[in-house]
Write a protein that holds these residues in place. Sequence first.
Motif, PDB file in Angstrom:
ATOM      1  N   LYS A 104      49.276  40.627  38.527  1.00  0.00           N
ATOM      2  CA  LYS A 104      47.940  40.897  38.759  1.00  0.00           C
ATOM      3  C   LYS A 104      47.432  40.377  40.379  1.00  0.00           C
ATOM      4  O   LYS A 104      47.813  39.375  40.599  1.00  0.00           O
ATOM      5  CB  LYS A 104      47.191  40.268  37.366  1.00  0.00           C
ATOM      6  N   ASN A 105      46.786  40.999  40.500  1.00  0.00           N
ATOM      7  CA  ASN A 105      45.848  40.612  42.129  1.00  0.00           C
ATOM      8  C   ASN A 105      44.622  40.051  41.686  1.00  0.00           C
ATOM      9  O   ASN A 105      43.915  40.026  40.521  1.00  0.00           O
ATOM     10  CB  ASN A 105      45.555  41.899  42.787  1.00  0.00           C
ATOM     11  N   ALA A 106      44.204  39.398  42.603  1.00  0.00           N
ATOM     12  CA  ALA A 106      42.587  38.599  42.331  1.00  0.00           C
ATOM     13  C   ALA A 106      41.717  39.925  42.303  1.00  0.00           C
ATOM     14  O   ALA A 106      41.861  40.877  42.912  1.00  0.00           O
ATOM     15  CB  ALA A 106      42.390  37.899  43.594  1.00  0.00           C
ATOM     16  N   LEU A 107      40.555  39.661  41.638  1.00  0.00           N
ATOM     17  CA  LEU A 107      39.717  40.751  41.315  1.00  0.00           C
ATOM     18  C   LEU A 107      40.201  42.045  40.935  1.00  0.00           C
ATOM     19  O   LEU A 107      39.738  42.933  41.489  1.00  0.00           O
ATOM     20  CB  LEU A 107      38.974  40.787  42.513  1.00  0.00           C
ATOM     21  N   TYR A 108      40.888  42.034  39.782  1.00  0.00           N
ATOM     22  CA  TYR A 108      41.274  43.229  39.474  1.00  0.00           C
ATOM     23  C   TYR A 108      40.255  43.875  38.532  1.00  0.00           C
ATOM     24  O   TYR A 108      39.540  42.820  37.709  1.00  0.00           O
ATOM     25  CB  TYR A 108      42.647  43.066  38.386  1.00  0.00           C
ATOM     26  N   PRO A 109      40.199  45.074  38.145  1.00  0.00           N
ATOM     27  CA  PRO A 109      39.263  45.600  37.283  1.00  0.00           C
ATOM     28  C   PRO A 109      39.193  45.066  35.911  1.00  0.00           C
ATOM     29  O   PRO A 109      40.268  44.661  35.117  1.00  0.00           O
ATOM     30  CB  PRO A 109      39.460  46.801  37.147  1.00  0.00           C
ATOM     31  N   GLY A 110      38.130  44.601  35.275  1.00  0.00           N
ATOM     32  CA  GLY A 110      38.076  44.185  34.167  1.00  0.00           C
ATOM     33  C   GLY A 110      36.983  44.989  33.196  1.00  0.00           C
ATOM     34  O   GLY A 110      36.587  46.197  33.430  1.00  0.00           O
ATOM     35  N   LYS A 111      36.681  44.626  31.825  1.00  0.00           N
ATOM     36  CA  LYS A 111      35.942  45.484  31.068  1.00  0.00           C
ATOM     37  C   LYS A 111      35.172  44.482  30.161  1.00  0.00           C
ATOM     38  O   LYS A 111      35.697  43.215  29.942  1.00  0.00           O
ATOM     39  CB  LYS A 111      36.435  46.449  30.232  1.00  0.00           C
ATOM     40  N   GLU A 112      34.078  44.841  29.470  1.00  0.00           N
ATOM     41  CA  GLU A 112      33.491  43.961  28.472  1.00  0.00           C
ATOM     42  C   GLU A 112      34.380  43.381  27.352  1.00  0.00           C
ATOM     43  O   GLU A 112      35.295  43.929  26.988  1.00  0.00           O
ATOM     44  CB  GLU A 112      32.277  44.845  27.879  1.00  0.00           C
ATOM     45  N   PRO A 113      34.065  42.479  27.008  1.00  0.00           N
ATOM     46  CA  PRO A 113      32.896  41.380  27.132  1.00  0.00           C
ATOM     47  C   PRO A 113      33.136  40.488  28.371  1.00  0.00           C
ATOM     48  O   PRO A 113      32.522  39.600  28.506  1.00  0.00           O
ATOM     49  CB  PRO A 113      32.897  40.420  25.917  1.00  0.00           C
ATOM     50  N   HIS A 114      34.247  40.716  29.186  1.00  0.00           N
ATOM     51  CA  HIS A 114      34.375  39.957  30.439  1.00  0.00           C
ATOM     52  C   HIS A 114      33.758  40.678  31.485  1.00  0.00           C
ATOM     53  O   HIS A 114      33.068  41.602  31.384  1.00  0.00           O
ATOM     54  CB  HIS A 114      35.883  39.717  30.648  1.00  0.00           C
ATOM     55  N   GLY A 115      33.966  40.045  32.616  1.00  0.00           N
ATOM     56  CA  GLY A 115      33.434  40.781  34.089  1.00  0.00           C
ATOM     57  C   GLY A 115      33.817  42.049  34.425  1.00  0.00           C
ATOM     58  O   GLY A 115      34.921  42.332  33.907  1.00  0.00           O
ATOM     59  N   ALA A 116      33.262  42.802  35.360  1.00  0.00           N
ATOM     60  CA  ALA A 116      33.569  43.917  35.733  1.00  0.00           C
ATOM     61  C   ALA A 116      34.867  43.465  36.700  1.00  0.00           C
ATOM     62  O   ALA A 116      35.636  44.542  37.029  1.00  0.00           O
ATOM     63  CB  ALA A 116      32.695  44.550  36.658  1.00  0.00           C
ATOM     64  N   LEU A 117      35.026  42.524  37.329  1.00  0.00           N
ATOM     65  CA  LEU A 117      36.223  42.076  37.946  1.00  0.00           C
ATOM     66  C   LEU A 117      36.968  40.746  37.570  1.00  0.00           C
ATOM     67  O   LEU A 117      35.921  39.934  37.128  1.00  0.00           O
ATOM     68  CB  LEU A 117      35.853  41.983  39.535  1.00  0.00           C
ATOM     69  N   LEU A 118      38.097  40.735  37.626  1.00  0.00           N
ATOM     70  CA  LEU A 118      38.771  39.511  36.888  1.00  0.00           C
ATOM     71  C   LEU A 118      39.749  38.790  37.829  1.00  0.00           C
ATOM     72  O   LEU A 118      40.350  39.584  38.375  1.00  0.00           O
ATOM     73  CB  LEU A 118      39.341  39.718  35.659  1.00  0.00           C
TER      74      LEU A 118
END
Length: 211
Positions: A103-117
């Motif tokens: 995983k890289n820094a700021l990979y795409p996320g989704k609810e209920p977490h952030g848009a980037l993770l």
Amino acid sequence: MDEKQAAFIKKRSVSLELAEKMLRKYIIPTVHEERRRGMKKATVGVVSLLCFSLAFFVFFFVLGTQAKMGMERPMVVKADGKALWDYLKKENYARNWNIWPGKNALYPGKEPHGALLTAYVNKVAYDAIKEKRGMFSDGSIIVKENYTADKKLAALTVMYKVKGYNLMVGDWFWAKYLPDGKIAAEGRVDACIQCHSMAKANDYIMIAPLK
């Protein structure tokens, strides 16, 4: 002292007792026998040194063997939101821990977490991922930084595995922090449990397959 630390000390004591028994049964009688035969003092000293060195080698070999066989690690920190936050700050996790492998820094996320993770793991967790064990060991910690779409840190969500904490859901302790460390949720968080239970076969982890 917690139960895991007590178990560690007990096992170490058993190893020491084993080395001591070997010393008394085999090594000391050998030295006495050589003295009885009239060996020179210097020679006896050399033999004694070698024998004691062997005893210490056996002692540390036994300790190493116990560790490889899965000796329990002492608890990293108690299952408590503030204590865990203080530990994360002390560890300076973002600098000293690894990002989740693959995983890289700021990979795409989704609810209920952030848009980037960005997901960080301590060494115990990192080893389990790299070795594809399929399950995390006690003491594993996963820190997920939750960012907004414009890369602003919104929260941190943490999973910490503590033996015996919650057998029904993999012994995971959950915590959510605001960027300043304020605790938004901690413990056996219903929302976390309901969501992560969908990944029960993956040790309740939704970031990536563990095998």
